[in-house]
Design an enzyme around this catalytic site. Structure first.
Site, mmCIF file in Angstrom:
data_model
loop_
_atom_site.group_PDB
_atom_site.id
_atom_site.type_symbol
_atom_site.label_atom_id
_atom_site.label_comp_id
_atom_site.label_asym_id
_atom_site.label_seq_id
_atom_site.Cartn_x
_atom_site.Cartn_y
_atom_site.Cartn_z
ATOM 1 N N ASN A 192 32.645 72.279 28.581
ATOM 2 C CA ASN A 192 33.120 72.844 29.856
ATOM 3 C C ASN A 192 33.672 74.255 29.709
ATOM 4 O O ASN A 192 34.419 74.724 30.562
ATOM 5 C CB ASN A 192 34.201 71.924 30.435
ATOM 6 C CG ASN A 192 35.410 71.784 29.512
ATOM 7 O OD1 ASN A 192 35.278 71.911 28.313
ATOM 8 N ND2 ASN A 192 36.573 71.531 30.067
ATOM 9 N N GLU A 193 33.308 74.957 28.635
ATOM 10 C CA GLU A 193 33.915 76.256 28.340
ATOM 11 C C GLU A 193 33.861 77.234 29.514
ATOM 12 O O GLU A 193 34.825 77.960 29.760
ATOM 13 C CB GLU A 193 33.239 76.907 27.114
ATOM 14 C CG GLU A 193 33.697 76.354 25.782
ATOM 15 C CD GLU A 193 33.025 75.060 25.384
ATOM 16 O OE1 GLU A 193 32.323 74.457 26.225
ATOM 17 O OE2 GLU A 193 33.204 74.635 24.237
ATOM 18 N N GLY A 227 35.646 70.996 22.525
ATOM 19 C CA GLY A 227 35.673 70.796 21.073
ATOM 20 C C GLY A 227 35.544 69.336 20.661
ATOM 21 O O GLY A 227 35.036 69.036 19.580
ATOM 22 N N LEU A 256 39.479 72.332 21.408
ATOM 23 C CA LEU A 256 40.276 73.334 20.701
ATOM 24 C C LEU A 256 41.667 73.399 21.314
ATOM 25 O O LEU A 256 41.833 73.268 22.535
ATOM 26 C CB LEU A 256 39.607 74.711 20.783
ATOM 27 C CG LEU A 256 38.192 74.800 20.212
ATOM 28 C CD1 LEU A 256 37.784 76.258 20.075
ATOM 29 C CD2 LEU A 256 38.045 74.089 18.871
#
Ligand SMILES: CCCCC/C=C\C/C=C\CC/C=C/CC(=O)SCCNC(=O)CCNC(=O)[C@H](O)C(C)(C)COP(=O)(O)OP(=O)(O)OC[C@H]1O[C@@H](n2cnc3c(N)ncnc32)[C@H](O)[C@@H]1OP(=O)(O)O
Length: 305
Positions: free
Chosen positions: A180-181, A156, A111
């Site tokens: 890996n958020e 993303g 993202l």
């Protein structure tokens, strides 16, 4: 424009959706003819950020992301991807799409963090709708989708790859893949968590999601996140071979089976789409989350040189 999955699209796409798609044949820049590029295998169509190379003879289109430098998923790229996929899906010449990158060393950086920082709730709403729409369109596509992952594939980027039916990753230790958020201080939404679990299982997902693990190719293969790891110059040819294997199965049986396997996961989002948007908007608007994202983006910018 109301798409198959029910979402209304951004105003600029609403006005003239096909204006986002331009005929790039021989460098010309004209509105693309409706109905796709079937019939002539050499014909290219696409948009500014999505290049589509259709091969009508094989029924396969290669779709390349080109949003330099890192194919971050801006609202524009998300919108153009959805429209390009819809266009290929509506052209019955095509049975499969290979998703890959036209940017060196990066499949997609995920993202676009500039879409998640310092904007207003209306923007976050529009952006998250576009994220949901791309996921639904790829995850539920009736076409065979193969990801030819020719670069780094975090967050993303991994989400797009996970929505495909099959993943081929280039064997380069720098080409990490994973969600890996948590390392950005944010949480993976439930529907993306579900997709992870469907692919690598519950325990591996629990570990990888909490730790924000980005796997190098050998580990990605071991955990089942990708199906093949091959030398970089063989990624596309291997993806085409994989595609041929999937296309050898009668479409109707394969499509029904895909729906059977994926419907429950997609329905979970479809049932609570608006709530998911509200959840996202209130989460991303928090001061603490905005601060974490700003710090992360600043670190990325300073990492250079
Ligand atoms: C309790 C309630 C819960 C409710 C939950 C609801 C919702 C959940 C909330 C949020 C979920 C959101 C999900 C997010 C998933 C994501 O995708 S977030 C994005 C994560 N992406 C990353 O971490 C990747 C970051 N990038 C990199 O690691 C590297 O750039 C790379 C991809 C490995 C490439 O490296 P390379 O060395 O080639 O390039 P550079 O690092 O020099 O980058 C060049 C240039 O690009 C900028 N940039 C990189 N990535 C991004 C990005 N994702 N977005 C925007 N910009 C990016 C970078 O800053 C450089 O810019 P420049 O300095 O201006 O040139």
């Amino acid at each position: 424009m109301a798409l198959a999955s029910g979402v209304r699209f951004p105003a600029r796409a609403l006005l003239r959706p096909w204006s986002l798609l331009r005929d790039t044949t021989l460098g010309r820049s004209e509105p693309a003819a409706g109905g796709g590029g079937g019939g002539d295998g050499a014909r290219l169509f696409g948009s500014q950020r999505v290049l589509v190379e259709p091969d009508a003879a094989s029924g396969v289109a290669v779709m390349k992301f080109r949003n330099p430098p890192v194919n971050s998923l801006s609202l524009e790229l998300l919108t153009e991807l959805v429209i390009s996929l819809e266009k290929v899906e509506n052209d019955k010449t095509f049975r499969g799409v290979i998703l890959t990158s036209a940017c060196p060393r990066v499949f997609s950086a995920g993202l676009d963090l500039t879409e998640l920082c310092g904007r207003n709730p209306a923007h976050y709403t529009e952006y998250w709708k576009a994220v949901q729409e791309l996921w639904l369109r790829t995850y539920l596509s009736s076409l065979v989708l193969v990801a030819a992952i020719n670069g780094a594939c975090p967050a993303g980027g991994c989400i797009i790859a996970l929505a495909c039916d099959c993943r081929v990753l280039a064997d380069n230790p720098k080409y990490h893949i994973g969600l890996n958020e948590t390392l950005l201080g944010i949480t993976t939404p439930f529907w993306l968590k579900d997709t992870y679990v469907n692919t690598i299982g519950h325990r591996a997902s629990e570990q990888a999601l909490q730790l924000g693990s980005l796997f190098p190719p050998s580990e990605a293969l071991q955990v089942g996140l990708v199906d093949q790891v091959v030398p970089e110059d063989q990624v596309l040819s291997t993806a085409l071979s994989e595609m041929a294997r999937w296309l050898a199965v009668p479409d109707h049986a394969r499509q029904l089976t895909k729906t059977m396997m994926r419907k429950a996961t997609a329905d979970r989002l479809l049932r609570q789409r608006d709530a998911d948007i509200q959840n996202f908007v209130s989460f991303i608007c928090r001061d603490s989350i905005q601060k974490s994202l700003q710090v992360y983006l600043e670190k990325l910018r300073q990492r250079k040189g």
